[in-house]
Design a protein around this motif. Structure first.
Motif, mmCIF file in Angstrom:
data_model
loop_
_atom_site.group_PDB
_atom_site.id
_atom_site.type_symbol
_atom_site.label_atom_id
_atom_site.label_comp_id
_atom_site.label_asym_id
_atom_site.label_seq_id
_atom_site.Cartn_x
_atom_site.Cartn_y
_atom_site.Cartn_z
ATOM 1 N N LEU A 22 0.830 -1.209 0.000
ATOM 2 C CA LEU A 22 0.000 0.000 0.000
ATOM 3 C C LEU A 22 0.864 1.259 0.000
ATOM 4 C CD1 LEU A 22 -2.801 -1.072 2.529
ATOM 5 C CD2 LEU A 22 -2.925 -1.020 0.026
ATOM 6 N N ALA A 23 1.989 1.223 0.730
ATOM 7 C CA ALA A 23 2.888 2.383 0.744
ATOM 8 C C ALA A 23 3.450 2.647 -0.641
ATOM 9 C CB ALA A 23 4.022 2.148 1.737
ATOM 10 N N ALA A 24 3.803 1.587 -1.368
ATOM 11 C CA ALA A 24 4.315 1.750 -2.733
ATOM 12 C C ALA A 24 3.238 2.295 -3.659
ATOM 13 C CB ALA A 24 4.837 0.415 -3.262
ATOM 14 N N MET A 25 2.035 1.786 -3.531
ATOM 15 C CA MET A 25 0.937 2.225 -4.403
ATOM 16 C C MET A 25 0.566 3.678 -4.134
ATOM 17 S SD MET A 25 -1.423 -1.222 -4.284
ATOM 18 C CE MET A 25 -2.751 -0.538 -5.277
ATOM 19 N N ALA A 26 0.757 4.134 -2.919
ATOM 20 C CA ALA A 26 0.419 5.523 -2.585
ATOM 21 C C ALA A 26 1.494 6.511 -3.016
ATOM 22 C CB ALA A 26 0.182 5.657 -1.083
ATOM 23 N N SER A 27 2.695 6.000 -3.297
ATOM 24 C CA SER A 27 3.829 6.876 -3.585
ATOM 25 C C SER A 27 3.858 7.322 -5.045
ATOM 26 C CB SER A 27 5.137 6.146 -3.251
ATOM 27 O OG SER A 27 6.247 6.901 -3.655
ATOM 28 N N THR A 28 4.142 8.593 -5.264
ATOM 29 C CA THR A 28 4.304 9.102 -6.630
ATOM 30 C C THR A 28 5.653 8.691 -7.222
ATOM 31 O OG1 THR A 28 5.132 11.193 -5.697
ATOM 32 C CG2 THR A 28 2.781 11.076 -6.253
ATOM 33 N N ILE A 45 -9.894 -3.477 3.218
ATOM 34 C CA ILE A 45 -8.726 -3.530 2.337
ATOM 35 C C ILE A 45 -9.090 -4.157 1.003
ATOM 36 C CG2 ILE A 45 -6.447 -4.580 2.021
ATOM 37 C CD1 ILE A 45 -6.061 -4.364 5.064
ATOM 38 N N CYS A 46 -9.742 -5.303 1.048
ATOM 39 C CA CYS A 46 -10.039 -6.040 -0.181
ATOM 40 C C CYS A 46 -11.069 -5.314 -1.047
ATOM 41 C CB CYS A 46 -10.513 -7.452 0.162
ATOM 42 S SG CYS A 46 -9.235 -8.441 0.992
ATOM 43 N N ASN A 47 -12.073 -4.725 -0.429
ATOM 44 C CA ASN A 47 -13.051 -3.962 -1.205
ATOM 45 C C ASN A 47 -12.379 -2.815 -1.956
ATOM 46 O OD1 ASN A 47 -15.335 -5.457 -0.590
ATOM 47 N ND2 ASN A 47 -15.882 -4.218 1.189
ATOM 48 N N VAL A 71 -6.005 4.644 -2.055
ATOM 49 C CA VAL A 71 -4.965 4.019 -1.228
ATOM 50 C C VAL A 71 -4.592 4.928 -0.064
ATOM 51 C CG1 VAL A 71 -2.603 3.155 -1.173
ATOM 52 C CG2 VAL A 71 -4.044 2.677 -3.148
ATOM 53 N N ARG A 72 -4.395 6.208 -0.343
ATOM 54 C CA ARG A 72 -3.991 7.133 0.723
ATOM 55 C C ARG A 72 -5.081 7.250 1.782
ATOM 56 N NH1 ARG A 72 -2.304 10.507 -4.005
ATOM 57 N NH2 ARG A 72 -0.113 9.979 -4.389
ATOM 58 N N ASN A 73 -6.316 7.275 1.355
ATOM 59 C CA ASN A 73 -7.425 7.339 2.308
ATOM 60 C C ASN A 73 -7.490 6.056 3.140
ATOM 61 O OD1 ASN A 73 -9.964 8.711 3.277
ATOM 62 N ND2 ASN A 73 -10.850 6.820 2.511
ATOM 63 N N LEU A 74 -7.258 4.921 2.470
ATOM 64 C CA LEU A 74 -7.241 3.645 3.178
ATOM 65 C C LEU A 74 -6.139 3.625 4.232
ATOM 66 C CD1 LEU A 74 -8.090 0.658 3.524
ATOM 67 C CD2 LEU A 74 -6.531 0.096 1.620
ATOM 68 N N MET A 75 -4.970 4.119 3.876
ATOM 69 C CA MET A 75 -3.852 4.151 4.822
ATOM 70 C C MET A 75 -4.156 5.076 6.000
ATOM 71 S SD MET A 75 -0.651 4.170 2.139
ATOM 72 C CE MET A 75 0.615 4.315 3.417
ATOM 73 N N GLU A 84 -7.068 5.681 7.256
ATOM 74 C CA GLU A 84 -8.055 5.044 8.119
ATOM 75 C C GLU A 84 -7.458 3.862 8.881
ATOM 76 O OE1 GLU A 84 -11.408 4.057 5.713
ATOM 77 O OE2 GLU A 84 -11.991 6.143 5.378
ATOM 78 N N LEU A 85 -6.613 3.084 8.222
ATOM 79 C CA LEU A 85 -5.984 1.950 8.891
ATOM 80 C C LEU A 85 -4.993 2.419 9.958
ATOM 81 C CD1 LEU A 85 -5.262 -0.429 5.853
ATOM 82 C CD2 LEU A 85 -7.104 -0.633 7.534
ATOM 83 N N ALA A 86 -4.236 3.466 9.638
ATOM 84 C CA ALA A 86 -3.287 4.086 10.580
ATOM 85 C C ALA A 86 -2.306 3.084 11.174
ATOM 86 C CB ALA A 86 -4.060 4.809 11.698
ATOM 87 N N TRP A 87 -1.752 2.235 10.324
ATOM 88 C CA TRP A 87 -0.748 1.289 10.810
ATOM 89 C C TRP A 87 0.519 2.046 11.202
ATOM 90 C CZ3 TRP A 87 -1.242 -3.013 6.497
ATOM 91 C CH2 TRP A 87 -2.472 -3.658 6.665
#
Length: 542
Positions: free
Chosen positions: A346-352, A431-433, A476-480, A482-485
C-alpha cells in the motif's frame, strides 16, 4: 390508563438504561481499526509509543527464567511492592551515586497546570526516615539488582504507554476504568505509589504477581518481593561517576533509549506471552471515546466515557479475569501476517515515486491471487453475471484468507476471540473492497476492455487512465489514513520503489552478497543471479 401506560414504559426504559453495557460486535466493527492496531502493538515499544493512550487490559504470562532488573540504593531486595525493568539500561538509570539522596517532597499546589515529573519514578525504594547508608563524603552508592523468575508468572498488562505519567490520556485505563473514583495526581511519586498499590491489591486476589506497563521501556510492578516466584540473583554495586575519565550527562539517557529502541518490534527472548483470548478493551464496548481536549482531537480517551460505562467495563474485567487463561489464538500473529502482506504494497501504491506500470502490477498481484482464471483456453472474458460472481468470490477469498488459520480452534473461542475476529474481518473486508474497487476503475478506463476482463491494459495512455490511476492512489492514501498502521510512521531502510536485497537463491548478484543494499524495482529481474551462477550462460535454467 394512559398515564399508567406511560409510567410502565418509563419504568421499563429506566430498567433498560440501568443494564450494564457489554462487549458487542457492533462496537468491534465500529472500532475495528483501533482493535487491529492494539493487537499489533501489544508488547511492542514502537506502536505502543505512538498509540500511547491504551484502551486494553490483557493477561500475560511472564516466562520462567526471565531476567528482570532493579536499580536502588540498597543491595538487599525490596520489601513488598517495587518496580522491575526488562532492560539492564532501564534499571541502571536508577543506580545512582548521590550526595543528597532524594526524599519525596511534599506535593506543592500547582493549580491546574503542575510541572511535568521526571521521565520515570525511581526504581529504588522510597526513602525511610533514616535514609540509605552514606560514605564519609555523604555519597550514596546505587546497586543493580538482577532477578530471575522461577515459574511462569501471571501479570496484568495495561496496554499503550500505561506507565507514562501524563495528563493526555496515558493513565485513563487505570485512573478512570480500574479505579474510576480515584483522585491520584498524575505528576508525582505519591500518586504513582497509590496507583500501584491499588492495582496490586486487585490482582493479587487473583493469584497474579504484578502489572506490566510501558514508558521508555517495559516495566513490571512486582507486588511482593518475598514471592517464591522471584529469585534474587545478584546485587552489583555501582561506580562513582567522578572516577570516570569524562562523564557526559547525555550518555546514560542515550544508552537507555538505544536499549529500549531495540524492543520497537517486541520484547524478544520469548519472555512474555499475551492471552488475547482474554483481552478486555474499551473498544469492545459501546462508549464515547472522543478526546476531551479540542486541541488534540486525534487522541482518543477512555476518560470521555461516562462514569457508569467505565464502572461497567471495570466490573466486566474483574469477572472475566477470574477465569482460567485461554490462549486460543495468537491474534497478533494473524495481524502480523496481514501487515507484512499489505503494508509495503500500500505504501508503494500511494507513492508518486512508483510508476503507473508498477502501481498496476502491485494491484493485479494483490487481487488476482484470489481470482479464479477461466477453465478453458479460449475463455478470455466472462459474461457480466459470471464476472460479478467471480469478483464477489475473490473478495471473499481475499478478506478471509489470513483468518482461516483461526478457525481450527473456533469451538473453544471466547467472546473476546469472536469480537477480535469481527474486527479483523472488517479490516480485511475494507482492504479487499478498496483493492477490487481500484481494479474496476482501471479496467473501465481502458477502451475496448470489459470491466470483467482479468488484466488491466497497461498500454492505454489517455486522460481516463490517468484519472483512474490518480483516483486509485487517492483511495490508497485514504485507506492508509483510516488503517493508521504504525509501520508507515517508521523510517524505512529503502524507498517505496526499492527492496533491501541479499542473494536469495536463485536470484542475487555478487554485490548483493558483498554489499547488501536497496535495489530499485526495475533492477530486480530474473537475470539478477550472477552470484549463484557466475559462469552460467543460461540464467533462466534452475
Amino acid at each position: 390508563m394512559k398515564s399508567l401506560t406511560l409510567l410502565a414504559i418509563s419504568a421499563v426504559a429506566a430498567k433498560a438504561s440501568a443494564e450494564p453495557i457489554r462487549p458487542n460486535h457492533d462496537s468491534a466493527k465500529a472500532n475495528a481499526n483501533h482493535i487491529f492496531n492494539a493487537i499489533h502493538s501489544a508488547g511492542r515499544q514502537w506502536g505502543s509509543s505512538l498509540n500511547h493512550n491504551g484502551f486494553g487490559f490483557m493477561p500475560v504470562t511472564l516466562s520462567a527464567g526471565t531476567l528482570l532488573y532493579h536499580g536502588g540504593y540498597s543491595k538487599d531486595p525490596p520489601k513488598g511492592l517495587e518496580w522491575l525493568a526488562f532492560e539492564v539500561e532501564h534499571a541502571e538509570n536508577f543506580v545512582r551515586v548521590v550526595r543528597h539522596p532524594p526524599i519525596p517532597p511534599k506535593t506543592p499546589d500547582y493549580g491546574e497546570q503542575p510541572p511535568p515529573s521526571p521521565p520515570q519514578k525511581p526504581l529504588g525504594q522510597l526513602e525511610t526516615d533514616d535514609g540509605p547508608a552514606r560514605d564519609p563524603e555523604g555519597r550514596v552508592r546505587g546497586y543493580l539488582q538482577t532477578y530471575q523468575t522461577t515459574h511462569d508468572v501471571q501479570l496484568l498488562y495495561v496496554d499503550g504507554s500505561g506507565a507514562a505519567k501524563s495528563p493526555i490520556g496515558t493513565l485513563d485505563s487505570q485512573d478512570y476504568v480500574l479505579f474510576p473514583n480515584s483522585s491520584w495526581e498524575w505528576y508525582n511519586i505519591q500518586g504513582e505509589m497509590k496507583r500501584a498499590t491499588a492495582m496490586c491489591d486487585m490482582i493479587t486476589k487473583w493469584g497474579w504477581a504484578g502489572i506490566m506497563r510501558m514508558e521508555i521501556g517495559y516495566e513490571v510492578i512486582w507486588c511482593d518481593f518475598k514471592s517464591d516466584f522471584l529469585h534474587h540473583e545478584s546485587s552489583v554495586r555501582g561506580f562513582i561517576p567522578e572516577d570516570r575519565l569524562k562523564d557526559e550527562d547525555f550518555i546514560n539517557t542515550y544508552l537507555w533509549t538505544r536499549a529500549v529502541a531495540e524492543r520497537y518490534d517486541g520484547l524478544g527472548g520469548d519472555r512474555v506471552k499475551v492471552d488475547f483470548s482474554s483481552m478486555v478493551s474499551g473498544f469492545f464496548f459501546p462508549i464515547n471515546i472522543s478526546n476531551t481536549d479540542p486541541e488534540r482531537p486525534d487522541l482518543i480517551r477512555l476518560k470521555a466515557a461516562t462514569l457508569e460505562h467505565r464502572l461497567d467495563i471495570g466490573a466486566y474485567l474483574r469477572k472475566d479475569f477470574a477465569e482460567p487463561r485461554r490462549f486460543n489464538v495468537n491474534w497478533q500473529g494473524v495481524v502480523d501476517m496481514i501487515v507484512t502482506r499489505f503494508s509495503k504494497r500500500l505504501a508503494a501504491m500511494a507513492s508518486t515515486n512508483v510508476s503507473t506500470d508498477v502501481f498496476i502490477g502491485e494491484l493485479e498481484r494483490a487481487v488476482l491471487s484470489y481470482y479464479e482464471a477461466p477453465s478453458l483456453p479460449d475463455d478470455v472474458t466472462l459474461t457480466a453475471d459470471d464476472g460479478k460472481n467471480k469478483t464477489a468470490e475473490a473478495i471473499d477469498r481475499c478478506s478471509t484468507h489470513y483468518l482461516k488459520f483461526t478457525q481450527l480452534s473456533r469451538q473453544n473461542w471466547t467472546l473476546q476471540d469472536d469480537l477480535i475476529h469481527t474486527a479483523l474481518s472488517a479490516v480485511m473486508q475494507h482492504i479487499c473492497n478498496d483493492l477490487f474497487l481500484m481494479r474496476s476503475l482501471l479496467l473501465q478506463a481502458a477502451p475496448d476492455t470489459s470491466s470483467n476482463a482479468y488484466f488491466i491494459n497497461k498500454n492505454v495512455n489517455n486522460d481516463e487512465m490517468d484519472k483512474a490511476v490518480n483516483q486509485s492512489r487517492a483511495i490508497v492514501r485514504n485507506l492508509m489514513d483510516e488503517l493508521a498502521w504504525t509501520t508507515w510512521k517508521k523510517p524505512q531502510l529503502c524507498a517505496e520503489n526499492e527492496v533491501l536485497m541479499t542473494p536469495m537463491w536463485p536470484f542475487g548478484n555478487s554485490e548483493d552478497y558483498y554489499n547488501p543494499g536497496c535495489v530499485p524495482f526495475n533492477e530486480i529481474t530474473e537475470d539478477r543471479r550472477s552470484y549463484w551462477k557466475p559462469h552460467e550462460k543460461r540464467p533462466r535454467d534452475f
